[in-house]
Motif scaffolding. Structure first.
Motif, short mmCIF file in Angstrom:
data_model
loop_
_atom_site.label_atom_id
_atom_site.label_comp_id
_atom_site.label_asym_id
_atom_site.label_seq_id
_atom_site.Cartn_x
_atom_site.Cartn_y
_atom_site.Cartn_z
N GLU A 1 37.25 -1.58 -2.99
CA GLU A 1 38.45 -1.27 -3.77
C GLU A 1 38.15 -0.68 -5.14
OE1 GLU A 1 41.01 -4.67 -3.83
OE2 GLU A 1 40.76 -4.98 -1.68
N GLY A 2 36.90 -0.36 -5.40
CA GLY A 2 36.57 0.23 -6.69
C GLY A 2 35.20 -0.17 -7.17
N CYS A 3 34.99 0.06 -8.46
CA CYS A 3 33.68 -0.20 -9.07
C CYS A 3 33.36 -1.69 -9.11
CB CYS A 3 33.67 0.33 -10.50
SG CYS A 3 33.82 2.11 -10.58
N SER B 1 30.73 -4.49 -11.07
CA SER B 1 29.87 -4.65 -12.24
C SER B 1 28.49 -5.21 -11.85
CB SER B 1 30.52 -5.59 -13.26
OG SER B 1 30.50 -6.92 -12.79
N SER C 1 28.53 -9.08 -11.83
CA SER C 1 29.03 -9.77 -10.63
C SER C 1 28.02 -9.68 -9.48
CB SER C 1 30.40 -9.22 -10.22
OG SER C 1 30.30 -7.87 -9.82
N ARG D 1 31.42 5.04 -16.03
CA ARG D 1 31.48 4.46 -17.38
C ARG D 1 32.90 4.01 -17.69
NH1 ARG D 1 27.46 7.00 -21.51
NH2 ARG D 1 25.70 7.37 -20.16
N GLY D 2 32.98 3.17 -18.70
CA GLY D 2 34.28 2.74 -19.19
C GLY D 2 34.56 1.28 -18.92
N ALA D 3 35.71 0.85 -19.40
CA ALA D 3 36.10 -0.55 -19.30
C ALA D 3 36.21 -1.01 -17.85
CB ALA D 3 37.42 -0.80 -20.02
N GLN D 4 36.70 -0.15 -16.99
CA GLN D 4 36.85 -0.48 -15.57
C GLN D 4 35.69 0.08 -14.75
OE1 GLN D 4 39.28 -2.57 -14.57
NE2 GLN D 4 39.81 -2.66 -16.74
N GLY D 5 34.62 0.46 -15.43
CA GLY D 5 33.48 1.09 -14.77
C GLY D 5 32.60 0.10 -14.04
N GLY D 6 31.53 0.64 -13.52
CA GLY D 6 30.58 -0.16 -12.76
C GLY D 6 29.85 0.76 -11.80
#
Length: 150
Positions: free
Chosen positions: A23-25, A27, A30, A59-64
């Motif tokens: 569902e996305g990046c 970290s 985790s 990159r960014g706050a929701q990155g990974g």
């Protein structure tokens, strides 16, 4: 041939990324927690996998991190080769000048070692991250069901 912790943990971290990255990046923190490996080590492994084009970083706050390809397109051999180099059981098969052996021209076992290497490559090329995801999900499913014995 011995696969180092980098190869073993790297493969485990890629499977974790594939399972949790639908569902996305995801970290580093985790992944490191679930795999019980230090964040610094996972980061070091992921830098090599990113250079190899197996994963991407956002990159960014929701990155990974995310997989660069579908899990069915990434083989175990791709991951291990990126982290370990050529999967050769003996140094003389690595194509490295430092591993040159003066006995090459009279070695009666080099062909045997080459056969072993080809078998390892064939097997690791036939198993994808998608296959390992299925194994992981089956393992987690059986752990989640409590066994009651009377």
């Amino acid at each position: 041939m011995k696969i180092s912790t980098k190869g073993r943990y790297g493969l485990e971290a890629i499977v974790d990324l594939a399972v949790h990255g639908t569902e996305g990046c995801v970290s580093i923190k985790s992944i490191a927690e679930r795999c019980q490996v230090s964040e610094a080590y996972v980061l070091q492994i992921f830098l090599e996998l990113r250079r190899a084009g197996i994963i991407d970083s956002i990159r960014g706050a929701q990155g990974g991190y995310i997989l660069a390809k579908d899990p069915s397109q990434i083989t175990v051999n791709m991951v291990l080769s990126a982290l370990e180099g050529k999967l050769a059981p003996v140094a003389c098969l690595t194509d490295n000048e430092e591993s040159y052996c003066e006995r090459n021209h009279r070695c009666g076992t080099r062909g045997f070692w080459a056969d072993i290497m080809n078998i390892v490559i064939s097997v690791t090329d036939s198993i994808t991250i998608a296959d390992l995801m299925k194994c992981y999900c089956r393992t987690i499913a059986t752990e989640a069901v409590p066994d009651y014995f009377i």
